[in-house]
Design an enzyme around this catalytic site. Structure first.
Site: not given
Length: 276
Positions: A112, A191
């Site tokens: 992430h 992302e």
């Protein structure tokens, strides 16, 4: 098979302490969320795998709540683990993959953008920034997770200053981060870091589709939109054939910011209505 992920990071912090947990006490919010969504997800279970990532302290209570319609995930794992006849687990502050498996987790998030940022900051305070070093650590985490039996949501993405060479950036993250791993147990989360946050550009359908096509030309894995699947973009994401789902976190970005189960379910309904 579609993949819908829910990341409940920081939802263990009450609003009085600056968190975004507005729906229940710190002791029972995990059970509150599960009870609110599990039956409503049942009609979609033949079409999608639903995964909820909980903060570490709430993995136990989430596991006890039962998982008839969804899978349990954790926020990440350490890069080494216990071994029979060897290391017995003295990894203070490290969340080992086998400990998460023992508690009932089936998934973990790795890579992430917040984890990548943290690793880079640590390296900068030592011998200097090493993007390659970050990829190497993330790769070790994935391998460790898979040895413990976990599936992985592996997040990738480019910064605003990297958009001109996004293909090289994403290719490196995929090739170095996934070196030697079992791709059958990996889902990619894209992302677009240049688009995350207030006042940032909004990715178009073509922006996301070209990335999905590119990633699938490198690795044969499902890919989901990790820039925030929400009510405003659920229909658009669902209309992209190359995409296989999305990652949800906040459901409300203004006013009483936070996660609200009914709004989560509305995102799910809108996504699958558009998917046909």
């Amino acid at each position: 098979m579609e993949h819908i992920f829910l990341n409940l990071k920081r939802f263990d912090i009450p609003t009085a302490y600056g968190g975004v947990n507005s729906i229940a006490s710190a002791e029972n919010w995990a059970e509150t969320i599960i009870c609110a969504v599990k039956e409503a997800l049942r009609p979609y279970c033949s079409r999608a795998e639903f995964v909820i990532f909980f903060p570490e302290a709430h993995v136990i209570s989430a596991a006890k709540a039962g998982r008839e319609t969804w899978r349990l995930g954790c926020q990440g794992v350490f890069r080494t683990d216990v071994e029979k006849g060897g290391k017995f687990g003295a990894f203070t502050t490290g969340r080992t993959a086998k400990s998460m498996t023992a508690l009932g987790c089936e998934y973990t998030i790795i890579g992430h953008c917040e984890e990548r940022k943290n690793l880079l900051e640590i390296m900068e305070r030592g011998k200097g920034k090493s993007v390659s070093g970050v990829h190497s650590i993330l790769n070790e985490e994935i391998l460790c997770a898979q040895r413990a039996g976990l599936r992985v949501l592996y997040c990738i993405g480019e910064q605003a200053e990297e958009t001109g060479r996004w293909e090289d950036v994403l290719r490196t993250q995929l090739e170095e981060g996934l070196r030697g791993v079992d791709l059958d147990r990996v889902v990619i989360g894209y992302e677009p870091l240049w688009a995350i946050g207030p006042g940032r550009p909004v990715p178009t359908q073509e922006d996301i589709r070209k990335v999905a096509r590119f990633c699938k030309s490198i690795v044969n894995c499902p890919i989901v939109y990790g820039g925030g699947l929400k009510e405003e973009n659920a229909q658009m994401i669902a209309s992209i054939p190359e995409m296989d789902g999305g990652l949800i976190a906040l459901t409300r970005f203004q006013g009483d910011i936070g996660f609200y189960p009914e709004e989560y379910l509305q995102i799910i309904r809108r996504y699958f209505a558009a998917r046909g």
